[in-house]
Design a protein around this motif. Structure first.
Motif, short mmCIF file in Angstrom:
data_model
loop_
_atom_site.label_atom_id
_atom_site.label_comp_id
_atom_site.label_asym_id
_atom_site.label_seq_id
_atom_site.Cartn_x
_atom_site.Cartn_y
_atom_site.Cartn_z
N VAL A 530 -3.77 1.39 3.18
CA VAL A 530 -3.23 1.48 1.88
C VAL A 530 -1.73 1.55 2.03
CG1 VAL A 530 -2.94 3.19 0.08
CG2 VAL A 530 -5.23 2.75 0.75
N LEU A 531 -1.28 2.39 3.12
CA LEU A 531 0.29 2.45 3.22
C LEU A 531 0.68 0.95 3.68
CD1 LEU A 531 0.38 5.73 5.49
CD2 LEU A 531 0.91 5.37 2.82
N ALA A 532 0.09 0.34 4.42
CA ALA A 532 0.38 -1.08 4.91
C ALA A 532 0.64 -1.92 3.61
CB ALA A 532 -0.13 -1.86 5.78
N ALA A 548 -1.18 6.37 -13.39
CA ALA A 548 -1.71 6.18 -12.36
C ALA A 548 -0.81 6.50 -11.09
CB ALA A 548 -2.06 4.46 -12.17
N GLY A 549 0.40 6.53 -11.08
CA GLY A 549 1.13 7.01 -10.10
C GLY A 549 1.14 8.57 -9.74
N LEU A 550 1.04 9.29 -10.93
CA LEU A 550 0.47 10.56 -10.47
C LEU A 550 -0.71 11.03 -10.22
CD1 LEU A 550 1.81 12.07 -14.02
CD2 LEU A 550 2.85 12.35 -11.86
N GLU A 551 -1.55 10.06 -10.64
CA GLU A 551 -3.01 10.26 -9.81
C GLU A 551 -2.84 9.90 -8.60
OE1 GLU A 551 -7.79 8.55 -10.49
OE2 GLU A 551 -6.05 7.84 -11.74
N PHE A 552 -2.19 8.96 -8.17
CA PHE A 552 -2.03 8.62 -6.66
C PHE A 552 -1.59 9.68 -5.82
CE2 PHE A 552 0.04 6.64 -3.05
CZ PHE A 552 -0.95 5.81 -2.60
N ASP A 553 -0.34 10.17 -6.41
CA ASP A 553 0.28 11.37 -5.63
C ASP A 553 -0.80 12.57 -5.59
OD1 ASP A 553 2.53 9.87 -5.53
OD2 ASP A 553 3.25 10.75 -7.34
N GLY A 554 -1.46 12.94 -6.62
CA GLY A 554 -2.48 13.87 -6.37
C GLY A 554 -3.52 13.82 -5.38
N ARG A 555 -4.18 12.37 -5.82
CA ARG A 555 -5.20 12.00 -4.75
C ARG A 555 -4.88 12.16 -3.27
NH1 ARG A 555 -10.73 11.77 -6.22
NH2 ARG A 555 -10.65 10.92 -8.64
N TRP A 556 -3.50 11.66 -3.12
CA TRP A 556 -3.23 11.64 -1.69
C TRP A 556 -2.87 12.90 -1.06
CZ3 TRP A 556 -2.53 7.75 1.58
CH2 TRP A 556 -1.86 7.70 2.94
N ALA A 557 -2.10 13.84 -1.75
CA ALA A 557 -2.10 15.39 -1.42
C ALA A 557 -3.35 15.78 -1.21
CB ALA A 557 -1.46 16.13 -2.28
N GLU A 590 -11.26 6.57 -1.12
CA GLU A 590 -11.73 5.37 -2.11
C GLU A 590 -10.98 5.37 -3.24
OE1 GLU A 590 -16.06 5.96 -2.41
OE2 GLU A 590 -16.29 5.61 -0.27
N ALA A 591 -10.84 6.54 -3.94
CA ALA A 591 -9.93 6.33 -5.26
C ALA A 591 -8.64 5.78 -5.08
CB ALA A 591 -9.89 7.64 -5.94
N LEU A 592 -8.02 6.01 -3.89
CA LEU A 592 -6.59 5.55 -3.75
C LEU A 592 -6.79 4.30 -3.43
CD1 LEU A 592 -5.43 8.47 -1.18
CD2 LEU A 592 -4.42 8.04 -3.63
N THR A 593 -7.77 3.56 -2.79
CA THR A 593 -7.72 2.25 -2.68
C THR A 593 -7.91 1.37 -4.16
OG1 THR A 593 -8.89 2.65 -0.55
CG2 THR A 593 -9.18 0.63 -1.35
N LEU A 595 -6.97 2.49 -7.00
CA LEU A 595 -5.66 2.46 -7.51
C LEU A 595 -4.76 1.20 -7.10
CD1 LEU A 595 -4.98 6.22 -7.85
CD2 LEU A 595 -5.52 4.79 -9.60
N VAL A 596 -4.60 1.29 -5.72
CA VAL A 596 -3.79 0.21 -5.23
C VAL A 596 -4.12 -1.46 -5.35
CG1 VAL A 596 -2.97 -0.66 -3.03
CG2 VAL A 596 -2.88 1.65 -3.43
N LEU A 597 -5.55 -1.36 -5.59
CA LEU A 597 -5.81 -2.60 -5.80
C LEU A 597 -6.05 -2.98 -7.57
CD1 LEU A 597 -9.37 -2.65 -3.93
CD2 LEU A 597 -7.39 -3.97 -3.30
N ASP A 598 -5.94 -2.10 -8.47
CA ASP A 598 -5.82 -2.36 -9.85
C ASP A 598 -4.36 -2.45 -9.99
OD1 ASP A 598 -8.42 -1.76 -10.09
OD2 ASP A 598 -8.06 0.32 -10.88
N ALA A 599 -3.30 -1.89 -9.32
CA ALA A 599 -2.07 -2.24 -9.36
C ALA A 599 -1.83 -3.52 -8.87
CB ALA A 599 -1.28 -1.18 -8.71
N ALA A 600 -2.20 -3.97 -7.69
CA ALA A 600 -2.31 -5.35 -7.25
C ALA A 600 -2.56 -6.40 -8.23
CB ALA A 600 -2.69 -5.45 -5.70
#
Length: 653
Positions: A530-532, A548-557, A590-593, A595-600
């Motif tokens: 995900v980071l790559a 989605a950005g707020l959810e990403f930060d929360g999920r990552w933490a 899985e949720a972070l992945t 989010l990244v796929l939806d953004a892509a």
């Protein structure tokens, strides 16, 4: 980093959580009385109760369960107070200090662990006696049931391990003598060393290999038994014990249920058990020609001296060493024979090269699966789809009367992608590795591969290391100590693993720990991907909506916090909590992945045309003007040189 560039120390501390208590007087009295009764029964039936590997005149063998039953009951009553308990016993049985008969030396035999009478062997082999016992993981996934070990400082002396006295040989465990009553400090160091060894081998054993970073929903062990006769060696040799192996593997894979877990299929249960199945399929040599080809490519032979017991290479191992075995004499006594396994009229010994056998089986794996019509999973990971893992075990069941071992010393060998084993009809007991117990050879039977097969599957599927290995920080490599090989360890020739589907808690805990670390490794692997992906798409930062950005930060933490909690719980042997946080962190990943796929998916390819740089037109005209000047000068110079040359030639004539 600090201002001077040095790395500041991390918040890592080491704490030993232990508590030393004195056992109750009632427990001590019961243990001493139980030992007395066992010694009296051994005296009454001296021949029947003497262990097959112990000289009865030197050490009296008594069943280990007379003491283990008392300690198991005490541990069960106080199991909630500690995750692991190490009992140090110093009983005072009357028979040990009898004024009329003198001191009686005794040790513990483990024949009852295999469900047979003391000293009687259904296979012709008997395990070694010892001074200790490691609790069974009989409770499956319970948090503390069976996680204890005890050491009797009064028993012994015992001696077992390599016959040459090399690394790992056990010559004497700590024992209490009369002199220790005057100087007890001399015994404290020996006891501390014994407890340290127990911690290294039982509480924190090393891993044989890294387990694949995957979360498996189900594991299927498929035993492919390649036979050269119909029905192979069935009813001629001890059975494989498929049901007992499956039971032991299920207990090793069972996880205690955490209070926060919510499942669909196991609501109301105390354990979360990933499905483990063991299947056995008989395949004739005519139905698997590639299996036979792989075996014959791996079949080797070593030359040896014609003198029984001699070694041409001077060293042992495969370099010409002969098997030591035992045969029954006329009166039923055991007669040692150092020339067992020699082919009639031959001077060589055959064996299978395990590495080469695995190489060819791996190369032929897909074709073998088609040939025998069986799905053996992916060749690298064993993935069979839908979260199912396949561990293939190739067992060559040969109807030959001579012993045939892998690398000349093992009945089964584990690899990262499979396990290989060999069984022959030879009923002659042999000592391929030169182990001794009480100065007598430790004998195994090539026809009985139950213990070796269980150990190989545990190593191949869950990365469980043999009990005699531990990590040495000083040498930076593995160290050997065979003190804990006796009893119910699934590894080594000194142990007796019975057909009750039980293994020591050390092997079971190691399997649970490696399964949790595999989940953590998968989470870390997906996090790095995900980071790559984010690093490669910095220009599309606006593709992720603010929500989605707020959810990403929360999920990552949340994922990172659960990741730390899982590792901390695993270090404290709280496998229920560790698995809960590891699986929860995996869900966040899985949720972070996603989010990244939806953004892509919202990124759009666009082509932007830029105006030419300022002053680029003048640069082009200057280049063209310089080229025109060069061309004009070239032609003018050419004409001038031609006229000068013509004048010079005319003057000569």
């Amino acid at each position: 980093d600090d201002d001077d560039g040095r790395i500041s120390p991390g918040p890592i501390t080491t704490r030993f959580r232990f508590h030393v208590t004195r056992a109750s007087r009632q427990l001590c009295a019961k243990i001493a009385a139980a030992i007395d009764d066992a010694i009296e029964r051994a005296d009454a039936t001296r021949g029947a109760l003497a262990s097959a590997t112990v000289e009865s005149s030197a050490v009296t063998a008594i069943p280990h369960d007379v003491v283990d039953a008392l300690i198991a009951g005490d541990h069960a009553s106080a199991a909630a107070s500690a995750s692991h308990v190490l009992y140090v016993l110093n009983p005072a049985p009357k028979a040990y200090a009898s004024p009329t008969r003198g001191a009686r030396a005794y040790a513990y035999a483990y024949d009852s662990a295999v469900g047979r009478p003391q000293g009687q062997s259904s296979t012709g082999a008997s395990g070694c006696v010892g001074q200790l016992w490691t609790g069974d993981d009989a409770a499956g996934g319970s948090s503390s049931g069976g996680r204890y070990a005890w050491f009797d400082l009064t028993a012994g002396p015992v001696s077992y391990g390599p016959s040459d006295g090399g690394e790992g040989a056990v010559h004497a465990l700590p024992r209490v003598h009369a002199a220790h009553a005057r100087r007890p400090d001399q015994l404290a160091v020996a006891i501390a060393g014994l407890l340290r060894r127990a911690s290294n081998h039982l509480l924190a054993p090393p891993a044989a290999r890294a387990v694949a970073p995957r979360v498996w929903r189900e594991t299927t062990v498929k035993i492919v038994r390649v036979t050269d006769l119909p029905r192979g060696n069935e009813r001629r040799v001890p059975p494989l014990g498929i049901g007992e192996i499956e039971s032991a593997l299920r207990k090793a894979a069972a996880m205690p249920r955490f209070s926060g877990d919510v499942g669909e299929d196991d609501v109301g249960t105390t354990t979360t058990t990933p499905a483990v199945h063991v299947t056995e399929t008989e395949v004739g040599v005519g139905s698997c020609s590639l299996c036979v080809a792989a075996m014959h490519r791996a079949l080797k032979a070593t030359a040896r001296s014609s003198d029984p017991g001699s070694s041409p290479g001077g060293g042992g191992g495969d370099g010409g060493a002969t098997y030591a075995g035992a045969e029954e004499g006329e009166n039923g006594e055991r007669v040692l024979n150092l020339d067992v396994g020699r082919p009639a009229g031959g001077t060589h010994r055959e064996f299978l090269d395990s590495a080469e056998l695995r190489y060819w089986l791996r190369a032929f794996r897909a074709r073998i699966a088609d040939e025998i019509e069986m799905d053996l999973g992916d060749a690298r990971t064993g993935d069979d789809g839908d979260g199912v893992r396949v561990i293939p075990v190739f067992l060559f069941d040969l109807a030959r009367a001579e012993a045939l071992l892998l690398d000349g010393r093992d009945s089964a060998v584990a690899f990262s992608d499979m396990a290989v084993a060999v069984r022959t009809r030879s009923l002659t007991r042999i000592s391929p590795n030169g182990f001794q117990c009480q100065n007598l050879p430790v004998l195994i039977e090539p026809a009985d591969v139950h213990r070796a097969l269980l150990g190989a599957v545990l190593t191949a599927g869950w990365g469980v290391a043999p009990a005699h290995l531990t990590w040495s920080e000083s040498r930076g490599a593995a160290a050997r100590d065979h003190a804990f090989d006796v009893g119910n360890s699934p590894f080594g020739e000194l142990s007796l693993v019975g057909r009750k589907g039980q293994i020591s808690f050390a092997a079971s805990d190691a399997a649970k720990r490696h399964a949790i670390l595999a989940i953590v490794a998968e989470t870390r692997h997906r996090a790095s991907r995900v980071l790559a992906a984010l690093a490669r798409s910095r220009d599309g930062q606006g593709a992720m909506t603010p929500a989605a950005g707020l959810e990403f930060d929360g999920r990552w933490a949340s994922m990172w916090r659960k990741h730390e909690r899982a590792l901390a719980a695993e270090a404290m042997h709280d496998y229920a909590r560790a698995r809960h946080f590891a699986m929860s962190a995996n869900v966040d990943m899985e949720a972070l992945t996603k989010l990244v796929l939806d953004a892509a998916g919202r990124l759009e390819a666009r082509l932007e045309c830029f105006e030419e740089a300022k002053g680029s037109e003048g640069l082009v005209w200057r280049v063209l003007s310089a080229f025109a000047v060069f061309v004009a000068a070239y032609f003018k110079g050419k004409d001038a040189f031609g006229r000068w040359w013509n004048v010079k030639v005319a003057k000569q004539f």
